[in-house]
Structure formats: structure tokens, C-alpha cells
Design a protein around this motif. Structure first.
Motif, PDB file in Angstrom:
ATOM      1  N   UNK A 122      36.924 -29.311  -3.976  1.00 43.46           N
ATOM      2  CA  UNK A 122      36.759 -29.285  -2.526  1.00 43.46           C
ATOM      3  C   UNK A 122      35.839 -30.417  -2.071  1.00 43.46           C
ATOM      4  N   UNK A 123      34.724 -30.560  -2.782  1.00 42.04           N
ATOM      5  CA  UNK A 123      33.768 -31.606  -2.396  1.00 42.04           C
ATOM      6  C   UNK A 123      34.408 -32.985  -2.518  1.00 42.04           C
ATOM      7  N   UNK A 163      33.994 -21.747 -11.118  1.00 43.11           N
ATOM      8  CA  UNK A 163      33.676 -21.855  -9.700  1.00 43.11           C
ATOM      9  C   UNK A 163      33.188 -23.265  -9.366  1.00 43.11           C
ATOM     10  N   UNK A 164      32.381 -23.827 -10.271  1.00 42.63           N
ATOM     11  CA  UNK A 164      31.849 -25.158 -10.013  1.00 42.63           C
ATOM     12  C   UNK A 164      32.968 -26.191  -9.997  1.00 42.63           C
ATOM     13  N   UNK A 202      36.174 -25.672  -9.257  1.00 44.15           N
ATOM     14  CA  UNK A 202      36.923 -25.479  -8.011  1.00 44.15           C
ATOM     15  C   UNK A 202      36.145 -26.079  -6.837  1.00 44.15           C
ATOM     16  N   UNK A 203      34.850 -25.797  -6.816  1.00 45.23           N
ATOM     17  CA  UNK A 203      34.017 -26.334  -5.736  1.00 45.23           C
ATOM     18  C   UNK A 203      34.005 -27.845  -5.759  1.00 45.23           C
ATOM     19  N   UNK A 209      32.128 -17.961 -15.645  1.00 40.06           N
ATOM     20  CA  UNK A 209      32.621 -17.894 -14.265  1.00 40.06           C
ATOM     21  C   UNK A 209      32.053 -19.028 -13.438  1.00 40.06           C
ATOM     22  N   UNK A 210      30.725 -19.280 -13.629  1.00 39.75           N
ATOM     23  CA  UNK A 210      30.104 -20.311 -12.797  1.00 39.75           C
ATOM     24  C   UNK A 210      30.729 -21.678 -13.066  1.00 39.75           C
ATOM     25  N   UNK A 230      37.502 -33.743  -2.246  1.00 42.29           N
ATOM     26  CA  UNK A 230      38.464 -33.915  -1.160  1.00 42.29           C
ATOM     27  C   UNK A 230      37.776 -34.372   0.123  1.00 42.29           C
ATOM     28  N   UNK A 231      36.539 -33.914   0.308  1.00 44.70           N
ATOM     29  CA  UNK A 231      35.817 -34.317   1.527  1.00 44.70           C
ATOM     30  C   UNK A 231      35.153 -35.679   1.330  1.00 44.70           C
TER      31      UNK A 231
END
Lengths: 309, 256, 256, 309
Positions: free
Chosen positions: B12-13, B5-6, B8-9, B1-2, B15-16
Motif C-alpha cells: 500500500x505504501x 501484515x507488514x 501487505x502494508x 502475522x506481523x 503504491x502511494x
């Protein structure tokens, strides 16, 4: 502070103001001490003196005297976060005492401390009490209450259900709640019937399926019987004894405690007897075993109900 | 799972970070130095910094006590007040500019009153500050309110019980114990004020704060000329933000 | 003290409410209705609503797991990641637009790749959504992270001890218990996306979202023509915000 | 969960996996119960069964059986927020037992409960224990420990300082910490010297300024003396008695407790005697009064130090 819905506080006949700077001072010491974490111990103790004591040297003298009294002189420069529970409680006491309160209000002052620190704080509280300051000590620990208090008020669901000196509370609990609080295991509700046997007057108490003899002089009526578990003795055979109350029952629970073993016996109602660990093993007591319980009529204390139920 | 999640995270990072990193890479050190030396750019950055700082300082005097009230006092319409404070976050920035212009333009009562005192809003520093404050106030108030709320009331009760006045309790207990949140709110308000564009451009195109300057250069000369200004300004913002954050972060945290 | 604090607080509230109240009073019901019926206005409002909603929904899939990681996992550079997430709040909106344009314009790698998939950023819906998401992501991530952090880890430990997998624990324990904060973060992100102007105007002047339309009407026709659009749009924003807030507020709060 | 730095757990020789779905199950019950607040009692109990028990009817049957056993059938539809402390603890136990653990780990299961609820949970735990499930019960309450445990390990600063059955711990505390924990008031460090008086072998124990007689057969050396306060008697005049240990001292503290009064006497070292409230008032005991304390050599238990200090 949650403002009270109603009511006033009088100290020595003078009304206590919600603003503590005026009128008689009631200092509160909280269970978690609530020392100001951003100030040193010194600043904590001195906090209440600003405005009360103008001269700085006098303030310092008071802080130092209190620190000496409570043995926290070596902590004065430290921040509360670095103190142990017992040290924190001493500082909290010093801070509350610095303003020379008429009344010291203690909210479970021992409950967050370990056993050792408790003893230290307890003896400080006892000395303070002897020095004349009135203390209101809130606790749910019966031992703590009787070891410190000269008067006890027992609260149940927000109401004082009984008050008096520790002996009165212990000897005459007025409800099952109070009885359990004082550690009495056998407390039964029922009604007292008066019987005369020659010269002696004995009461007969009816509770559930049992009829007990009680040595009382009280008027018949509803009430409670309290029997300390130490006063109940057990035997394997029907005892030949002068005891008036002898019942047969089955052991339903065996609970080892600090001083002895508590045996719960179902005799129609559960009666708890305290025996020594030695006799427990000698008598081979175990759950399900049939035994006889006995207690003297004088051991059964009758407490009349306050009002007819 | 981690792992999922990592990943996906990470998206996001990325993209910023990617747009910012790309922008910085596309500006050569030479161009950066040249832009940083540009008088117009320097002037606008100084202007942006001091107007935002001043707006934060002026409004803090009233906003911190308000935050305390919201954290501690019970009063009717409290929900309404809390909602009002969040309004500027929800209101489109250009619409906020229009609203402020409606109150402070020269022909309104407020505009005339302030004009008589020599304070010009439209096209003036006061206007810039008002626009910045309007959009950034919620950050200060919310952070301070949460800070005050996190201070166990018990400490204030103890201080009051020891005879301290409410105002002494406020300054010696509440503010010091909430200081981390208050400072962090001040930093956020300051940073948010600096970054404001929509409300300011409507109330005061001139004097030109840097976000407006970036927009003007983009409109007049295109992406290539707007980018160096953006990079220089973001650098300044980041330096300020990091320095202020680390100063405020040094204070110990008393509660979590 | 409370009187002084209340007066100071009143000034702050007045500063926020007065411009908005004045603006609403200056628009007659007739003008309001007329503006609300204006095809261009309606179209732009619909566009603003759905782009912001879509941006929120798309990014939530990755942002909520990231928030969970930030609340629970320990990893190197965590401080850096937390700082990165706050970046968009600090970066001036127009500069953010410039940065996004640098990555997604037609002549970049990313722009070409997405262009091949038929997704146009510059002057396209994707560009609007990217700009909105860039500035509003911190709101969702921070709210969700705080929500997850407020869930006592003990509940997750108990679930794991009872044999639940990490992913089952996440969906049956962590998310439901943090739902209030997550929903509130979604609402905030949506609201913040709708209000964005600076970043969007640079990446996509057309199709015109309402904040851009307000700016254009102000530039082309003046305050009088920008005001009704602002009022109509703010009304829509508020209705959405209040409805969403009250829906999310209905959920009980498990912890404080 | 904080991952352990090192170490493995074996249950019946099988390694316990950190993933509870595999290997032998160790269920944990927390002090604050930690019931899932967004689920009903039923859902809480059923939670651990998903994945373990595929068939829904079987899951329901298990939940219902446990609810009956723990007398929480009427609570199944309620949310944890509406339960009392005792009810919550029953639900937490049911949830932990639903997965049929090999070991039940209890972290202060009684400390957040009121007196009444404690008794209920305690008797449930006792029954569970009798039914064969191994329980590891973490507590700082000595009474709780001895009333439930068959083996006790006392931890001080993260290390097990003594373990054994309750009787061993109580009779032979190996340190002052353990002694205080078991409620022994008189515990002194010193050294034992062997002396022979005719046929009987007696020890002489030197602690501070006092020399005590101790009836032991242990080898001379350093160690501790433990004397239960019940075994110390007081008298106003020097007693003529067979007791070997008679010391004069001054009363320094009087502490009323649940059963009697504890009197602390400074005889060079502080010795605590427990007397009844009645004798306390008959003898007019008060602080500063001179009294004689005595205890029998057999009442002073010598505990050899584990290793030379």
C-alpha cells in the motif's frame, strides 16, 4: 448538564437558578476534580470570580486566601496535569469555594484518592463543615458517610429509602439494603408475635425455621430483626446461659477481617458471628464443624416493617 | 502475522509513494528552478494559496460554531444535518461544480445579487473560493465536531456551575480544549481546498489555479510539461502542510 | 448563544444544500428519465460503480492489515508512514493523475510489466481503479486505524492470555470489534472513488466514468446538458451511500 | 500487553511462555472483566478452549460444568452488555478457569462490584482457593486482602516493602505506609532506650516530645511504635492506674466511624483513641477539651527499623 425532567431547588427559601450567576450558589466538586487542564491552578481558582468580582486585586486576594487555607500556595503556578490526587482535590475545593457557595455539593470526593490523601481532604471537609457551609456529600462508602455527615439519606435505585442522623440509620435500618450498607451481617425478615411471661413482655420473632426471642415493646406484625455479629457468641457445647436464643448449626464459611474473624453458621438461616482470631484458633473452628450460637434477646433489634407487605 | 501484515502494508505504501517519488526524480533541479521561476506558475500558486486560505478563514467563522452545536446540542433532524455535511465528500467534484454554477452563474438570483455587490463568481475569485469551500468544508466541520465531542462535558458543566455564561464557557473552555482538532481541521480544509480541481475548473477556468494549470499544460503540451508544475506545486503544498501540522502538533493533547 | 450559533450553522448548511437543491429542481422528471435511459450515461455510471467497488475491494486486503499495524504496533518511522497515508488528501488531484501516469504509462517499467500481463493502465480500467484508489485509500486506512485503536487492547490481551494466536485474535476479536469503522471506511473509500475526477481524467479520459462525462458534456454542450447527468449520478451516489451507511449503521456500537 | 523489560516467570519450575498456548497457564481476570462484547457468555467461556480441546462435545461439557459451578447457566445465551457487575465477574472467572490455569491472576476483581456482588464473588474465590488453585490477587483494599489471602505482599511505589501472612503484616508493619494500610492510627518513629527496673526489663521509647514505656525485649535502637486506637483510653481527670503511659492533651478532631468514635488528641504528638459513641457523649468530648490519654506498656508494640536510618 443533563437538564432535570422536573423539580426545583430552593436554598434558604430562594429558588436556585440553573444559571449559577444568579441566585444562591451551589458549587459542585466532582470525583475526578475536573480541573481545567489548560489553565494554571491560579486560573482555575480564579475562574468563577470573573464577572462576580470586578476588581482584579480583590480577586487575587481571594485566590491567595483560599490557597493559604487549603495549603496549596506553592501550587498556584502549576498545571493540573502535574498535581497529585490530593492536591487536585484541594484545588477543586478552592475553585468551588472561591465563589462563596451557599451549598457545596461533593460527588464522591474521596473515592479517587489514596488513603493518605483521603485523610487530609476529610479533615479539610470537616473543618469547612464546622465553618458553617452546608455540604451535600454523595458517597457509597458508609464509613465516609458517618465520619462526615450530620444527616444521612440512603438511596436505593434512585429513591431515598431512609434518612436520618447517622445513629438512626445505624440503629434502625429500614431494609436489608440499608442494613448491609451499615455493615450489619444478620438481618432477617419475618413476623413478631407477642408473648407474656409473667411481668416481662417478650416478643417471639418467626423467621424461616427459627423462632427467636426478642426484647421489644413493639406491636406484633411483620418486620425485621437485626443482630450485630459482635453480639453473637459461639460455643462448642450447648451453653448453659441466660441467653434466650441458642441454636445449633454448621460452620459454612470463615472470613478473616480487620478486627477478628467472621464465622457464618447455617442454623436453618445463616447467622454470622464475629470472634477474635485467638478464639477462632483455640476453638479449632473450621468449615463443617457443628457449633452452638447464642445471642441475648436484647441483642436482637426488631425493626417494624414500614407498611404491610 | 506481523510479517505478512507488514508486507501487505508495504504494498500500500509503495503504491502511494512510488508515483510521487518517480515524478520528483524525473524533474531535474534545473527544470524545477526554471518552473518555479515561471511567472504563470508562480501566479497560479499564489492564487491557489490565498483563495484556499481565505475560503477557510471565511467559512470557519460559521463552521466552528456549527461543529459545536453538532457535538453538544440535541435537535430534530440532527442526523440529517450530519449527513448533509458529509454530502460534498460523496458528490463527484465535477457535479459539485455544475451545482454551484447553477446557483451562482450571472443569470441567477444569487449571482445577480452578488454581482450588484461587485462579487463575480463565474471566472472570479469568489467562484474559486466557493468551489474550494464546498468540497473542503466537511473536513473542518467533522474535525472540529470530533474535537468538541472529545472535550469532557464535565469541564463545561463546571464552568457553568461557577457562573460562566455559555459564550464565555465556549471561548474559555470548549475552544481552547478542542483547539488541536480545530486547527487540524483548518489545516485539512486549507489543504483540501488547494487540491481541488473538478469543481473549480467548471466554475472558474480562469483565473487559473495550479491544479487547472497542470491540467491545461497536460492537455496542451503533454506529460513532460505538466510534470514540473505538479512537482513544484506539490512541494509547496507539502511545505505548507508540514509547517502547519507541526505548529498545531506542538499544542499538548489533553485527552485521547 | 445557541441562536447565533444556529444562524451561523444555517448559513453553512444553506451553502451546501442550496446548489444541490437548485440543481435537482432545475431538472424536470421528464429530462431525468430521459437522461437515466441514455445508454452512454448508464454505461458510464455502471463503469464508475464497479471500478470504484473493485478498487476498494482489492486494496482493502492490504489496507486493513496496514491500519491494524498503525493502530497497534510501534515501529520506527511510524509518524512518516502515517503522514504518507495522508498524502493523497493533500496532493492536488490533477497532480496525482500526472504522478500515476508517470509510473504506469506504457513506456515505464511498471507499465510494461503490467502490459505483459494484459493489464492496461492508460485509458484502461486498471488506470481508473488506480487513480480512484490513490485518492481514496486514506479514507479506508484512517477509518480502520481509528476503529482498531478504539478497541480496548485489553480484549486482545485477554484473547492472547487465553491462548489464541495473533491471527486468531485479529480475526475473532479485533476485526469484529472494529467492524463498524472498517465498514464505514470501505463505504467512504467507495464513495470517494466514485466522485474522483481530476486524477482519472488525466490517466484515462476513456473509458469515460461519469464525472468525466459530466465535464465533457459541460465543455461540449454547456451547463444545460451537464446538469441532468449530474443529477442522475448524484442520485445514484446518494442511494448507494445511504443504503450502505444504514447497513453498516445497524451493527451495534460497542465503544464510543 | 506491555512487554516486560526483563524478568522471567516460573510456574512449578517451568518457564511461563508469553504465548499462553504453551507451558503452564496463568489466567488473568481484570477489574473490568473485559468480556468480549460481541460474543455470548457461552462463546466467551468457550473462547480459550478452541485449539486446546479439539472435540466440540467436550468443549460444551466443560462450558456447562463451569457455568453450573459458578451459577451462570441461565446467562449462557446472553451478551455481556446485559449482565450485572457480579454476573460479568462470574463469567470472567469461568472464562479464565475454562483453560484450567495453574495460576489465577486477579486484578482488583471486587473493586468494580457493588457490596452484594462482592460477597458472592468473594465466597466463590474462597472456594476456588480451597479447591487448590493458586491465586495472585492484586488489591488496594486491606480487608479484601486479609479476608482472602494466605500470604500478603505490600507494594509501595512499585516495590514490595513487606510480605508475610496476614497476621505478620498486621502485627508487625515495617513502615508507616504498611501500618496505615492495615488501619493502625498511631504509628510513631523514634528510638528505643533500654531501662532496667528491678527484675522487669522495660523499654523507653522517645518520639518527639514524649517518652513512652514499652514492654519489649528488643535491642535498643531506632524503630517504630504502633498502638491500636482501641487500646488507648481517655479520662477527664488524671487517672490513677497501672498504665505506664499517661499523657495530657487537647482534643483536635472527633471522627465518628462504623464502630465507635475516633478522637485525635494532641499531646505533643497526635494520638488517636477509639471510644464508643456512648462514652463520647457521656464524657462530653469536643474539640479543644483537655483530656488524659493512657495506654499500657504492653499495648505499645515496638517494631525495630530494618536498617539504621
Amino acid at each position: 448538564m443533563t437538564p432535570p425532567d422536573s423539580g426545583e431547588i430552593f436554598v434558604d427559601g430562594i429558588r436556585h437558578e440553573s444559571n449559577a450567576a444568579k441566585g444562591p450558589q451551589i458549587s459542585i466538586v466532582y470525583q475526578d476534580q475536573a480541573l481545567f487542564p489548560h489553565m494554571t491552578v491560579w486560573q482555575n481558582i480564579e475562574y468563577g470570580l470573573h464577572g462576580r468580582v470586578k476588581a482584579k486585586p480583590e480577586r487575587s486576594a481571594r485566590v491567595r486566601a483560599l490557597a493559604r487555607e487549603l495549603q496549596i500556595e506553592q501550587l498556584l503556578g502549576r498545571k493540573p496535569g502535574t498535581l497529585s490526587g490530593g492536591e487536585s482535590q484541594r484545588v477543586a475545593l478552592a475553585r468551588a469555594l472561591a465563589v462563596r457557595p451557599k451549598i457545596l455539593m461533593l460527588d464522591e470526593p474521596l473515592s479517587s484518592l489514596d488513603i493518605r490523601a483521603r485523610a487530609g481532604i476529610r479533615s479539610i471537609l470537616r473543618e469547612l463543615n464546622r465553618s458553617g457551609i452546608t455540604m451535600i456529600h454523595v458517597t457509597h462508602d458508609y464509613e465516609e458517610a458517618i465520619s462526615l455527615a450530620s444527616r444521612i439519606a440512603v438511596m436505593e435505585r434512585g429513591t431515598i429509602v431512609q434518612s436520618g442522623n447517622p445513629r438512626e440509620i445505624f440503629m434502625c435500618p429500614k431494609s436489608e439494603f440499608v442494613a448491609r450498607f451499615t455493615g450489619i451481617k444478620n438481618f432477617y425478615e419475618g413476623s413478631l408475635v407477642r408473648t407474656k411471661h409473667g411481668a416481662a413482655t417478650t416478643g417471639t420473632f418467626l423467621t424461616g425455621p427459627l423462632t427467636m426471642s426478642v426484647a421489644v415493646d413493639a406491636r406484633p406484625g411483620n418486620g425485621f430483626i437485626a443482630i450485630r455479629s459482635e453480639d453473637v457468641t459461639l460455643s462448642l457445647a450447648k451453653p448453659e446461659s441466660s441467653a434466650r436464643n441458642i441454636f445449633e448449626g454448621t460452620i459454612v464459611d470463615i472470613i478473616p477481617t480487620g478486627n477478628g474473624v467472621e464465622i457464618a453458621i447455617d442454623t436453618g438461616i445463616d447467622i454470622v458471628a464475629r470472634v477474635t482470631g485467638q478464639s477462632c484458633s483455640e476453638m479449632n473452628l473450621e468449615c463443617g464443624k457443628k457449633v452452638w450460637v447464642q445471642f441475648k434477646a436484647t441483642a436482637a433489634r426488631f425493626i417494624p416493617a414500614a407498611s404491610p407487605p | 502475522m506481523f510479517l505478512v501484515f507488514s508486507l501487505l502494508g508495504g504494498v500500500v505504501l509503495l503504491f502511494i509513494i512510488a508515483p510521487l517519488a518517480a515524478m520528483f526524480l524525473q524533474v531535474s533541479p534545473g527544470v524545477f528552478a526554471e518552473t518555479a521561476a515561471d511567472k504563470e506558475v508562480r501566479g497560479s500558486i499564489m492564487l491557489t494559496l490565498w483563495t484556499s486560505m481565505a475560503a477557510t478563514a471565511v467559512f470557519a467563522i460559521a463552521a466552528v460554531p456549527l461543529a459545536y452545536l453538532l457535538a453538544r446540542a440535541q435537535f430534530p433532524l440532527k442526523r440529517f444535518v450530519n449527513g448533509t455535511i458529509d454530502l460534498p465528500i460523496v458528490i463527484p467534484h465535477s457535479a459539485a461544480g455544475i451545482a454551484l454554477l447553477g446557483v451562482f452563474s450571472r443569470d441567477t438570483i444569487a449571482g445577480k445579487a452578488f454581482g450588484a455587490l461587485g462579487i463575480e463568481f463565474v471566472g472570479g475569485y469568489a467562484g474559486i473560493m466557493a468551489a474550494m469551500a464546498f468540497v473542503s468544508l466537511p473536513f473542518l466541520i467533522n474535525a472540529s465536531r470530533d474535537g468538541f465531542a472529545a472535550v469532557p462535558q464535565r469541564y463545561e458543566n463546571v464552568a457553568r456551575n461557577l457562573g460562566a455564561s455559555p459564550i464565555r464557557t465556549f471561548f474559555t473552555i470548549s475552544v481552547p480544549l478542542a483547539s488541536r482538532s480545530i486547527v487540524s481541521g483548518l489545516v485539512l480544509m486549507f489543504a483540501r481546498g488547494m487540491s481541488e480541481f473538478g469543481a473549480v475548473i467548471i466554475i472558474a477556468y480562469h483565473p487559473m489555479i495550479t491544479p487547472v494549470l497542470i491540467f491545461e499544460r497536460f492537455g496542451a503540451f503533454g506529460l513532460k510539461y505538466a510534470r514540473p508544475v505538479s512537482v513544484v506545486f506539490i512541494s509547496v503544498c507539502l511545505v505548507f502542510f508540514i509547517v502547519l501540522r507541526s505548529i498545531s502538533g506542538e499544542k499538548r493533547k489533553f485527552f485521547q
